[in-house]
Design a protein around this motif. Structure first.
Motif, mmCIF file in Angstrom:
data_model
loop_
_atom_site.group_PDB
_atom_site.id
_atom_site.type_symbol
_atom_site.label_atom_id
_atom_site.label_comp_id
_atom_site.label_asym_id
_atom_site.label_seq_id
_atom_site.Cartn_x
_atom_site.Cartn_y
_atom_site.Cartn_z
ATOM 1 N N ALA A 139 0.838 -1.198 0.000
ATOM 2 C CA ALA A 139 0.000 0.000 0.000
ATOM 3 C C ALA A 139 0.874 1.249 0.000
ATOM 4 N N THR A 140 1.931 1.227 0.816
ATOM 5 C CA THR A 140 2.851 2.363 0.835
ATOM 6 C C THR A 140 3.598 2.478 -0.482
ATOM 7 N N TRP A 143 1.354 4.256 -2.972
ATOM 8 C CA TRP A 143 1.224 5.684 -2.696
ATOM 9 C C TRP A 143 2.503 6.441 -3.040
ATOM 10 N N ILE A 146 2.594 6.944 -6.709
ATOM 11 C CA ILE A 146 1.665 8.010 -7.088
ATOM 12 C C ILE A 146 2.258 9.374 -6.734
ATOM 13 N N ASN A 147 2.787 9.494 -5.529
ATOM 14 C CA ASN A 147 3.238 10.805 -5.045
ATOM 15 C C ASN A 147 4.544 11.268 -5.655
ATOM 16 N N ASP A 182 6.679 7.197 10.272
ATOM 17 C CA ASP A 182 6.399 7.816 8.980
ATOM 18 C C ASP A 182 7.633 8.479 8.366
ATOM 19 N N THR A 185 9.685 6.954 4.867
ATOM 20 C CA THR A 185 9.003 7.182 3.595
ATOM 21 C C THR A 185 8.951 8.659 3.254
ATOM 22 N N GLU A 186 8.572 9.488 4.219
ATOM 23 C CA GLU A 186 8.360 10.905 3.909
ATOM 24 C C GLU A 186 9.648 11.583 3.461
ATOM 25 N N SER A 225 -0.951 6.807 7.197
ATOM 26 C CA SER A 225 -2.061 7.236 6.347
ATOM 27 C C SER A 225 -2.109 8.764 6.247
ATOM 28 N N HIS A 228 0.679 9.903 3.920
ATOM 29 C CA HIS A 228 0.364 9.733 2.498
ATOM 30 C C HIS A 228 -0.588 10.832 2.022
ATOM 31 N N THR A 229 -1.526 11.219 2.879
ATOM 32 C CA THR A 229 -2.452 12.292 2.511
ATOM 33 C C THR A 229 -1.708 13.604 2.326
ATOM 34 N N PHE A 232 0.266 13.452 -0.845
ATOM 35 C CA PHE A 232 -0.558 13.515 -2.047
ATOM 36 C C PHE A 232 -0.891 14.961 -2.396
#
Length: 250
Positions: A139-140, A143, A146-147, A182, A185-186, A225, A228-229, A232
């Motif tokens: 799932a990550t 995302w 996408i991002n 988090d 990833t960020e 989550s 990811h928001t 995005f």
């Protein structure tokens, strides 16, 4: 003038008193200075870390955070400390013993040859990986693709990577980044947004049967989550620039 390649190994530690000694034994022979960042561990782990650092002060140093602030906060503290010491790069490796310490020279060699790139671990799992953890990572992955509008980042959750310090510290000075699970990833997505190349290097990952995980299923999944928001909507603001970059690569 080209800056001399000067790496530091940074290990965020929280209650890993049993795993950290064997990990350090595997790292010692690589001849790279190492910083333990104690993220508010309890008395037993804190005493173990003090003892280890005192035994080898020429190679191993210790930074203590109080109270516990999260893995991301510990890595950021290590990055800033490395910058104050004049290092050019930080190799981050987790304290739980999952990562293949024998790959450190190869990661650093690639970082030396591509000093402006992030050398990112792409896990190669054996049969020990919990299936729920393995499938949940996808799932990550989706995302992140996408991002970033790309497949440049193969796995953003691996805690084994090399950061070029100058652009990473500049990013930390201008952007608030997640301080717990988090973080990995960020920061990688945001460095990619800034144009840093990401090189994915395969590395073996095992899950020790007696390993200690501090991933909180509910709280950390909520944080991820929310991250990811945020990313995005950050991607949407950067969409013209990201599309232009993507087009220039064709």
């Amino acid at each position: 003038m080209t800056r001399m390649f000067s790496p530091l190994i940074v290990i965020p530690v929280y209650e890993h008193e049993h795993a950290i000694g064997p990990l350090l034994a595997r790292l010692r022979g690589h001849g790279v200075p190492c910083l333990l960042v104690d993220d508010g561990s309890g008395p037993d782990c804190a005493a173990t870390l003090r003892r280890l650092a005192a035994a080898e002060p020429h190679w191993l140093s210790l930074l203590r955070l109080e109270p516990n602030q999260g893995k991301g906060a510990a890595v950021m503290a290590g990055l800033r400390d490395a910058g104050r010491r004049g290092h050019s790069h930080v190799l981050q490796i987790d304290a739980d013993g999952q990562h293949e310490a024998a790959d450190v020279p190869a990661f650093l060699a690639q970082a030396s040859s591509e000093p402006d790139a992030v050398i990112n671990g792409r896990p190669v799992y054996d049969a020990s990986v919990p299936r729920g953890r393995l499938y949940g990572r996808y799932a990550t992955h989706v995302w992140v693709w996408i991002n970033t509008l790309s497949f440049d980042i193969a796995d953003s959750m691996c805690g084994f990577r090399v950061y070029p310090l100058a652009p990473t510290l500049a990013l930390l000075d201008q952007t608030r980044i997640g301080r717990r699970m988090d973080f990995d990833t960020e920061i990688l997505v945001r460095l990619h947004w800034q144009g840093l190349p990401v090189r994915n290097r395969p590395t073996r990952v095992t899950y020790p049967s007696d390993g200690v995980s501090h991933f909180d299923l509910w709280r950390d999944n909520l944080r991820i989550s929310a991250m990811h928001t945020r990313l995005f909507f950050g991607m949407l603001r950067r969409l013209p620039r990201l599309l232009a970059r993507k087009g220039s690569r064709r």
